[in-house]
Design an enzyme around this catalytic site. Structure first.
Site, PDB file in Angstrom:
ATOM      1  N   HIS A  56      -8.783  -7.946   2.995  1.00 29.27           N
ATOM      2  CA  HIS A  56      -7.900  -6.808   2.850  1.00 29.27           C
ATOM      3  C   HIS A  56      -7.188  -6.871   1.482  1.00 29.27           C
ATOM      4  O   HIS A  56      -6.854  -5.848   0.907  1.00 29.27           O
ATOM      5  CB  HIS A  56      -6.843  -6.945   3.961  1.00 29.27           C
ATOM      6  CG  HIS A  56      -6.307  -5.649   4.476  1.00 29.27           C
ATOM      7  ND1 HIS A  56      -7.104  -4.603   4.821  1.00 29.27           N
ATOM      8  CD2 HIS A  56      -5.020  -5.249   4.720  1.00 29.27           C
ATOM      9  CE1 HIS A  56      -6.351  -3.606   5.247  1.00 29.27           C
ATOM     10  NE2 HIS A  56      -5.082  -3.977   5.191  1.00 29.27           N
ATOM     11  N   PHE A  65       0.826  -1.213   0.000  1.00 34.51           N
ATOM     12  CA  PHE A  65       0.000   0.000   0.000  1.00 34.51           C
ATOM     13  C   PHE A  65       0.860   1.263   0.000  1.00 34.51           C
ATOM     14  O   PHE A  65       0.454   2.298  -0.524  1.00 34.51           O
ATOM     15  CB  PHE A  65      -0.920  -0.015   1.232  1.00 34.51           C
ATOM     16  CG  PHE A  65      -1.980   1.038   1.220  1.00 34.51           C
ATOM     17  CD1 PHE A  65      -3.121   0.880   0.443  1.00 34.51           C
ATOM     18  CD2 PHE A  65      -1.851   2.187   1.985  1.00 34.51           C
ATOM     19  CE1 PHE A  65      -4.106   1.857   0.426  1.00 34.51           C
ATOM     20  CE2 PHE A  65      -2.831   3.168   1.977  1.00 34.51           C
ATOM     21  CZ  PHE A  65      -3.966   3.003   1.196  1.00 34.51           C
ATOM     22  N   ALA A 100       4.517  -8.089  -2.660  1.00 33.35           N
ATOM     23  CA  ALA A 100       3.781  -9.358  -2.754  1.00 33.35           C
ATOM     24  C   ALA A 100       2.496  -9.225  -1.958  1.00 33.35           C
ATOM     25  O   ALA A 100       2.530  -9.053  -0.729  1.00 33.35           O
ATOM     26  CB  ALA A 100       4.624 -10.503  -2.214  1.00 33.35           C
ATOM     27  N   VAL A 101       1.375  -9.262  -2.670  1.00 38.43           N
ATOM     28  CA  VAL A 101       0.077  -9.236  -1.995  1.00 38.43           C
ATOM     29  C   VAL A 101      -0.535 -10.623  -2.177  1.00 38.43           C
ATOM     30  O   VAL A 101      -0.744 -11.070  -3.306  1.00 38.43           O
ATOM     31  CB  VAL A 101      -0.846  -8.134  -2.567  1.00 38.43           C
ATOM     32  CG1 VAL A 101      -2.037  -7.912  -1.646  1.00 38.43           C
ATOM     33  CG2 VAL A 101      -0.084  -6.832  -2.753  1.00 38.43           C
ATOM     34  N   ILE A 102      -0.766 -11.298  -1.050  1.00 36.54           N
ATOM     35  CA  ILE A 102      -1.218 -12.694  -1.082  1.00 36.54           C
ATOM     36  C   ILE A 102      -2.604 -12.772  -0.438  1.00 36.54           C
ATOM     37  O   ILE A 102      -2.786 -12.321   0.694  1.00 36.54           O
ATOM     38  CB  ILE A 102      -0.201 -13.596  -0.345  1.00 36.54           C
ATOM     39  CG1 ILE A 102       1.185 -13.455  -1.006  1.00 36.54           C
ATOM     40  CG2 ILE A 102      -0.663 -15.050  -0.354  1.00 36.54           C
ATOM     41  CD1 ILE A 102       2.320 -14.113  -0.264  1.00 36.54           C
TER      42      ILE A 102
END
Ligand code: INI
Length: 154
Positions: free
Chosen positions: A89, A58, A81-83
């Site tokens: 979220h 973010f 890295a967005v998991i």
């Protein structure tokens, strides 16, 4: 006969700014390794690369913007890295990070490269961080070199 203009993969003399998130650092450390390795193997000097760490994906757009407007870099790379995992979220973070970085790129004079993984599972992220599916940090580095070279030719 058309005129073709292609960017070359020679990073000699180029300066790079990298923003990398600490969240999921098990993955983002691998992306950064791949990115640095690709930059250096294509001729960039260690001392011409600046790495800025941020807490999470973010926060990437704001720092990417600072790097892109600093006037010191030939290209800027955002790594994260967005998991998805179990968290709702995910959608907000993934969307704000990618939208924000794209917006910075559109307003920037220098190329801004998206090296943020958005995956459903940790396994998918591992696959893209130096295992089965390559290393997306290295891919981002190659894109940055090509786009920085292309910018000089246009
Ligand atoms: N940040 C990430 O980089 N990846 C994630 O998967 C993630 N999830 O899932 O929550 C994440 N959250 C933190 C976020 O980027 C900010 O740092 C935080 O919200 C403070 O602004």
């Amino acid at each position: 006969m058309p005129t073709y203009i292609d960017g070359q993969l020679n990073a000699r003399g180029m300066k790079f700014g990298i923003a990398v998130s600490r969240f999921n650092h098990f993955i983002t450390d691998r992306l950064l390794e791949g990115c640095l390795d690709a930059l250096i193997r294509h001729g960039a000097a260690d001392s011409d690369v600046t790495v800025v760490r941020v807490p999470g994906a973010f926060e990437l757009p704001a720092v990417t913007k600072r790097l892109a407007t600093a006037g010191r870099f030939d290209a800027v790379i955002a790594l994260g890295a967005v998991i998805r995992g179990e968290t709702p979220h995910f959608d907000y973070i993934a969307s704000e990070a990618t939208k924000g970085i794209a917006q910075v790129g559109m307003q920037s004079d220098v190329p801004v490269i998206l090296g943020v993984l958005t995956t459903d599972t940790l396994e998918q992220a591992i696959e893209r961080a130096g295992t089965k599916a390559g290393n997306k940090g290295a891919d981002a580095a190659l894109t940055a070199i090509e786009m920085a070279d292309l910018r000089k030719r246009l």
